[in-house]
Motif scaffolding. Structure first.
Motif, mmCIF file in Angstrom:
data_model
loop_
_atom_site.group_PDB
_atom_site.id
_atom_site.type_symbol
_atom_site.label_atom_id
_atom_site.label_comp_id
_atom_site.label_asym_id
_atom_site.label_seq_id
_atom_site.Cartn_x
_atom_site.Cartn_y
_atom_site.Cartn_z
ATOM 1 N N LEU A 8 0.845 -1.203 0.000
ATOM 2 C CA LEU A 8 0.000 0.000 0.000
ATOM 3 C C LEU A 8 0.880 1.253 0.000
ATOM 4 N N ARG A 9 1.974 1.197 0.792
ATOM 5 C CA ARG A 9 2.890 2.350 0.878
ATOM 6 C C ARG A 9 3.704 2.484 -0.399
ATOM 7 N N GLU A 10 4.318 1.362 -0.812
ATOM 8 C CA GLU A 10 5.190 1.396 -2.000
ATOM 9 C C GLU A 10 4.459 1.912 -3.234
ATOM 10 N N GLU A 11 3.258 1.398 -3.428
ATOM 11 C CA GLU A 11 2.522 1.771 -4.636
ATOM 12 C C GLU A 11 1.876 3.138 -4.490
ATOM 13 N N LYS A 12 2.051 3.750 -3.295
ATOM 14 C CA LYS A 12 1.458 5.071 -3.027
ATOM 15 C C LYS A 12 -0.016 5.102 -3.417
ATOM 16 N N ILE A 13 -0.732 4.093 -2.974
ATOM 17 C CA ILE A 13 -2.148 4.014 -3.319
ATOM 18 C C ILE A 13 -2.913 5.090 -2.550
ATOM 19 N N GLU A 14 -3.712 5.852 -3.264
ATOM 20 C CA GLU A 14 -4.451 6.965 -2.657
ATOM 21 C C GLU A 14 -5.743 6.448 -2.031
ATOM 22 N N PHE A 15 -6.118 7.095 -0.944
ATOM 23 C CA PHE A 15 -7.367 6.742 -0.272
ATOM 24 C C PHE A 15 -8.486 7.557 -0.895
ATOM 25 N N GLU A 16 -8.951 7.091 -2.047
ATOM 26 C CA GLU A 16 -9.968 7.870 -2.761
ATOM 27 C C GLU A 16 -10.808 6.964 -3.647
ATOM 28 N N LEU A 17 -11.916 7.511 -4.135
ATOM 29 C CA LEU A 17 -12.727 6.751 -5.080
ATOM 30 C C LEU A 17 -12.126 6.904 -6.466
ATOM 31 N N PRO A 18 -12.073 5.808 -7.231
ATOM 32 C CA PRO A 18 -11.500 5.919 -8.576
ATOM 33 C C PRO A 18 -12.346 6.837 -9.459
ATOM 34 N N GLY A 19 -11.699 7.478 -10.426
ATOM 35 C CA GLY A 19 -12.415 8.375 -11.339
ATOM 36 C C GLY A 19 -13.217 7.596 -12.365
ATOM 37 N N GLU A 20 -14.037 8.335 -13.106
ATOM 38 C CA GLU A 20 -14.911 7.742 -14.134
ATOM 39 C C GLU A 20 -14.174 6.730 -15.006
ATOM 40 N N GLN A 21 -12.934 7.100 -15.375
ATOM 41 C CA GLN A 21 -12.217 6.287 -16.357
ATOM 42 C C GLN A 21 -11.851 4.885 -15.857
ATOM 43 N N ASP A 22 -11.386 4.821 -14.602
ATOM 44 C CA ASP A 22 -10.938 3.489 -14.138
ATOM 45 C C ASP A 22 -11.994 2.749 -13.346
ATOM 46 N N ILE A 23 -13.137 3.390 -13.089
ATOM 47 C CA ILE A 23 -14.007 2.778 -12.084
ATOM 48 C C ILE A 23 -14.442 1.370 -12.476
ATOM 49 N N SER A 24 -14.670 1.111 -13.776
ATOM 50 C CA SER A 24 -15.203 -0.214 -14.087
ATOM 51 C C SER A 24 -14.131 -1.286 -13.876
ATOM 52 N N GLN A 25 -12.878 -0.949 -14.214
ATOM 53 C CA GLN A 25 -11.799 -1.912 -13.988
ATOM 54 C C GLN A 25 -11.560 -2.126 -12.482
ATOM 55 N N ARG A 26 -11.584 -1.010 -11.723
ATOM 56 C CA ARG A 26 -11.348 -1.117 -10.277
ATOM 57 C C ARG A 26 -12.483 -1.868 -9.592
#
Lengths: 410, 110
Positions: free
Chosen positions: A164-182
């Motif tokens: 989680l730290r290494e990939e610098k994953i943000e604590f947020e909802l994915p945007g329109e573009q990636d939401i279906s993949q996520r």
């Protein structure tokens, strides 16, 4: 822990950790986890002595909030860093306010689901982390569910948090573009965990049921947001409902009862109806996902065997499912549907093409197909299945079949 | 790749039951290949179409002039042509007077 505390732990742990992670950020998820664990410990002690507060849930949130403020007072470095981050986002931060409302909780839960089910984290770590943070499971319970020891689970969780730290994953909802993949990643984890609970060989039936229940709860949460409530999700919930409806019927003491031998009166018909509702809701859009197909198969399994179209319909769904995604178990299940639709000879023909010699289920299936047709071959395959199976229960079931066949005149 | 070829059926219109029966045969055959983990993709082609000839000449489906049309194709995983041929056994097109052309796919960018 007393009943109320452990009940609240299951429902609130995820929520409070998620809300606090808004403040601390995902890279300090450990701190949020510790604070919430401390809060529950204090609840257990205090409520044991003084009795329950008027609103236990609110009590937990207030205590967790105060513990967070205290923590930040003691760790001025971390506090400065958080304030700096807030300033970058244009939020004045003289006082770090921890806001708790239903909307904030729901939003935080969703963010947490997306963070944990991030495709850059290995699946194994995602499932472990989901059981810990989203399901509120203890290390020992997770170890039990995965049939491994606490040490392995601790290491797995540690690696997941590092990721989680290494990939610098943000604590947020994915945007329109990636939401279906996520979303696909989130559905997949819920699906895998549900299956883990449903099919696991863990002896602990309570934990297994709890995993299935919690996976369903999270799926229901996703239906509350229009961005995450997709036909695919509804199909996944339908699938979970149909499977869960058979929970009581498929277990006897410590062994699993095959579908065709189950006592239908033990099926939960309310859950079957709920499943039908979600299956109908899922029939929108253009995409037929594997959840749609699996849910449709599970639905047809709830229908009586004397229905003419039952098995040919199930066979058709297996045909489509295998075109989406190959798996040895689905290939074997399809062959069983061939047997029910076209009879023994065709099924044996199809089975022999599968090339799954190393799977015990393959030999178990051939054992069934040859039974009362060529008993010598049936016994040969069943013995092979027995040898390859790793579960003691299964070995016993197969051995029973062999013993029965040996008594029959061939 | 297997290419399904057959003579045009003229004005023959299958009944809904015949259509259903035919779809079932195709799905069972494709499902059998998929159950072996050897399925890649498939498409049925519609019987209508247009043909572009040099000089920008466009004609409606050329089916009157030719003896057979391509009804669809499937791509499978096979180690060699012989394995692909054995997968082609039982293809429903063989039971309605058509045939299966089995060809190796050559990747353009290896």
């Amino acid at each position: 822990m007393d009943n109320l505390v452990s009940q609240l732990f299951r429902t609130e742990f995820r929520k409070i950790v998620s809300v606090l992670t808004r403040t601390f950020g995902l890279s300090h998820i450990d701190i949020a986890e510790d604070i919430v664990a401390d809060t529950f410990l204090l609840a257990s002690e205090t409520w044991g002595k003084k009795g329950y507060p008027d609103n236990p849930r609110a009590w937990l949130y207030t205590v967790a909030k105060n513990k967070t403020k205290d923590y930040l007072k003691r760790n001025s470095l971390l506090k400065k860093k958080i304030e700096l981050d807030l300033k970058k986002e244009g939020i004045s931060s003289e006082l770090i306010e921890i806001e708790i409302s239903n909307e904030i909780i729901k939003d935080s839960e969703l963010r947490m689901m997306f963070a944990i089910c991030h495709p850059s984290i290995p699946i194994e770590s995602q499932t472990g982390l989901a059981l810990r943070i989203l399901f509120g499971f203890g290390i020992e319970e997770i170890a039990d569910a995965f049939l491994t020891n606490k040490e392995t689970i601790n290491k797995r969780l540690h690696r997941a948090k590092e990721k989680l730290r290494e990939e610098k994953i943000e604590f947020e909802l994915p945007g329109e573009q990636d939401i279906s993949q996520r979303l696909s990643s989130v559905y997949l984890i819920l699906y895998l965990l549900f299956n883990e609970g449903y099919y696991s060989t863990s002896q602990n039936a309570l934990i297994r049921k709890d995993i299935c229940f919690q996976a369903m709860q999270l799926a229901y949460i996703l239906t509350e947001n229009e961005k995450t409530n997709t036909p695919e999700l509804n199909a996944l919930i339908a699938l979970m409902c149909f499977h869960s409806s058979r929970f009581e019927a498929r277990m006897r003491a410590d062994e699993i009862i095959l579908l065709e031998e189950q006592d239908n009166s033990k099926w939960d018909y309310h859950l079957i109806q709920t499943g039908e509702f979600y299956l109908n809701t899922s029939a929108k859009g253009k995409k037929i996902s594997k959840y749609h197909l699996e849910a449709a198969i599970a639905y047809w399994h709830t229908q009586p065997n004397n229905l003419d179209s039952k098995w040919s319909t199930i066979l058709n769904y297996y045909n489509l499912l295998l075109q989406l995604e190959y798996s040895p178990i689905i290939a074997l299940n399809r062959t069983y549907a061939v047997y029910q639709t076209y009879g023994r000879e065709k099924a044996i023909q199809e089975a022999l093409k599968l090339n799954l010699n190393s799977h015990h289920q393959y030999h178990a299936l051939l054992g069934t197909l040859y039974s009362n047709f060529d008993n010598a071959l049936a016994i040969e395959h069943l013995s092979k299945a027995c040898e390859l199976s790793k579960s003691e229960n299964e070995k016993r079931l197969i051995q029973n079949k062999i013993d029965k066949l040996k008594q029959e005149p061939n | 790749m297997m290419i399904f070829r057959m003579a045009p059926m003229g004005d023959f219109q299958p009944t809904p039951e015949q259509m259903q029966e035919s779809i079932k045969h195709w799905q069972d055959w494709i499902g059998s290949i998929a159950a072996q983990g050897k399925f890649v993709s498939t498409n049925q082609l519609s019987f209508t179409g247009k043909t572009l000839k040099p000089g920008g000449v466009v004609t409606d489906g050329p089916y009157a002039e030719i003896k057979e049309i391509v009804g669809g194709y499937i791509i499978v995983k096979a180690n060699d042509l012989d394995e692909a041929l054995s997968l082609a056994q039982g293809c429903p097109i063989l039971f309605v007077g058509g045939h299966v052309e089995v060809r190796e796919v050559i990747q353009l960018n290896p």
